[in-house]
Scaffold this motif. Sequence first.
Motif, PDB file in Angstrom:
ATOM      1  N   ASP A  56      -7.079  -2.740 -64.842  1.00 24.92           N
ATOM      2  CA  ASP A  56      -6.303  -1.502 -64.769  1.00 24.92           C
ATOM      3  C   ASP A  56      -7.171  -0.376 -64.216  1.00 24.92           C
ATOM      4  OD1 ASP A  56      -4.226  -2.853 -65.914  1.00 24.92           O
ATOM      5  OD2 ASP A  56      -4.468  -1.993 -67.903  1.00 24.92           O
ATOM      6  N   ILE A  57      -6.585   0.395 -63.303  1.00 21.99           N
ATOM      7  CA  ILE A  57      -7.290   1.504 -62.671  1.00 21.99           C
ATOM      8  C   ILE A  57      -6.402   2.735 -62.746  1.00 21.99           C
ATOM      9  CG2 ILE A  57      -8.271   2.355 -60.515  1.00 21.99           C
ATOM     10  CD1 ILE A  57      -8.536  -0.605 -59.677  1.00 21.99           C
ATOM     11  N   ALA A  58      -6.969   3.869 -63.166  1.00 25.07           N
ATOM     12  CA  ALA A  58      -6.224   5.125 -63.197  1.00 25.07           C
ATOM     13  C   ALA A  58      -6.060   5.625 -61.767  1.00 25.07           C
ATOM     14  CB  ALA A  58      -6.955   6.161 -64.030  1.00 25.07           C
ATOM     15  N   ALA A  59      -4.832   6.026 -61.415  1.00 20.98           N
ATOM     16  CA  ALA A  59      -4.546   6.522 -60.071  1.00 20.98           C
ATOM     17  C   ALA A  59      -4.890   8.007 -59.934  1.00 20.98           C
ATOM     18  CB  ALA A  59      -3.080   6.294 -59.728  1.00 20.98           C
ATOM     19  N   LYS A  60      -5.262   8.646 -61.033  1.00 20.49           N
ATOM     20  CA  LYS A  60      -5.581  10.073 -61.065  1.00 20.49           C
ATOM     21  C   LYS A  60      -4.411  10.931 -60.598  1.00 20.49           C
ATOM     22  CE  LYS A  60     -10.496   9.367 -60.760  1.00 20.49           C
ATOM     23  NZ  LYS A  60     -11.727   9.647 -60.070  1.00 20.49           N
ATOM     24  N   ARG A  61      -3.197  10.458 -60.910  1.00 21.36           N
ATOM     25  CA  ARG A  61      -1.958  11.183 -60.638  1.00 21.36           C
ATOM     26  C   ARG A  61      -1.150  11.192 -61.924  1.00 21.36           C
ATOM     27  NH1 ARG A  61      -3.385  13.381 -56.144  1.00 21.36           N
ATOM     28  NH2 ARG A  61      -3.477  12.056 -54.343  1.00 21.36           N
ATOM     29  N   TYR A  62      -0.320  12.217 -62.093  1.00 26.81           N
ATOM     30  CA  TYR A  62       0.487  12.363 -63.301  1.00 26.81           C
ATOM     31  C   TYR A  62       1.936  12.595 -62.904  1.00 26.81           C
ATOM     32  CZ  TYR A  62      -4.006  12.837 -65.575  1.00 26.81           C
ATOM     33  OH  TYR A  62      -5.268  12.600 -66.022  1.00 26.81           O
ATOM     34  N   ILE A  63       2.853  12.150 -63.767  1.00 27.61           N
ATOM     35  CA  ILE A  63       4.269  12.289 -63.491  1.00 27.61           C
ATOM     36  C   ILE A  63       5.023  12.514 -64.792  1.00 27.61           C
ATOM     37  CG2 ILE A  63       4.724   9.812 -63.645  1.00 27.61           C
ATOM     38  CD1 ILE A  63       6.720  10.218 -61.302  1.00 27.61           C
ATOM     39  N   ASP A  64       6.132  13.225 -64.687  1.00 34.89           N
ATOM     40  CA  ASP A  64       7.032  13.396 -65.823  1.00 34.89           C
ATOM     41  C   ASP A  64       7.672  12.033 -66.110  1.00 34.89           C
ATOM     42  OD1 ASP A  64       8.941  14.087 -67.692  1.00 34.89           O
ATOM     43  OD2 ASP A  64       9.945  15.569 -66.416  1.00 34.89           O
ATOM     44  N   PRO A  65       7.572  11.517 -67.330  1.00 38.13           N
ATOM     45  CA  PRO A  65       8.132  10.188 -67.638  1.00 38.13           C
ATOM     46  C   PRO A  65       9.620  10.058 -67.323  1.00 38.13           C
ATOM     47  CG  PRO A  65       6.703  10.878 -69.418  1.00 38.13           C
ATOM     48  CD  PRO A  65       6.842  12.056 -68.479  1.00 38.13           C
ATOM     49  N   LYS A  66      10.354  11.170 -67.314  1.00 32.11           N
ATOM     50  CA  LYS A  66      11.781  11.122 -66.981  1.00 32.11           C
ATOM     51  C   LYS A  66      12.002  10.813 -65.506  1.00 32.11           C
ATOM     52  CE  LYS A  66      12.365  14.785 -70.162  1.00 32.11           C
ATOM     53  NZ  LYS A  66      12.526  16.211 -70.194  1.00 32.11           N
ATOM     54  N   LYS A  67      10.989  11.029 -64.670  1.00 28.80           N
ATOM     55  CA  LYS A  67      11.100  10.785 -63.234  1.00 28.80           C
ATOM     56  C   LYS A  67      10.504   9.443 -62.821  1.00 28.80           C
ATOM     57  CE  LYS A  67      11.055  15.654 -61.997  1.00 28.80           C
ATOM     58  NZ  LYS A  67      10.370  16.697 -61.220  1.00 28.80           N
TER      59      LYS A  67
END
Length: 60
Positions: free
Chosen positions: A36-47
């Motif tokens: 597993d690798i973190a993409a260093k991006r974040y998103i609202d879980p609803k989207k």
Amino acid sequence: MNKTFNLLFFIKKNKIRNNGTAPIYLRITIDGKAADIAAKRYIDPKKWDVKAHKALSNSQ
């Protein structure tokens, strides 16, 4: 010699930040061994589309 290779994007809902976004991770699997690798991006879980493993519509 056959090799299997798979990419899977997913979010970690148990690591939601204060602003309500969750980190996006990438799981790379080669011959049954996963990393597993973190993409260093974040998103609202609803989207996030859980079945398609991608962001909905035009989310950044």
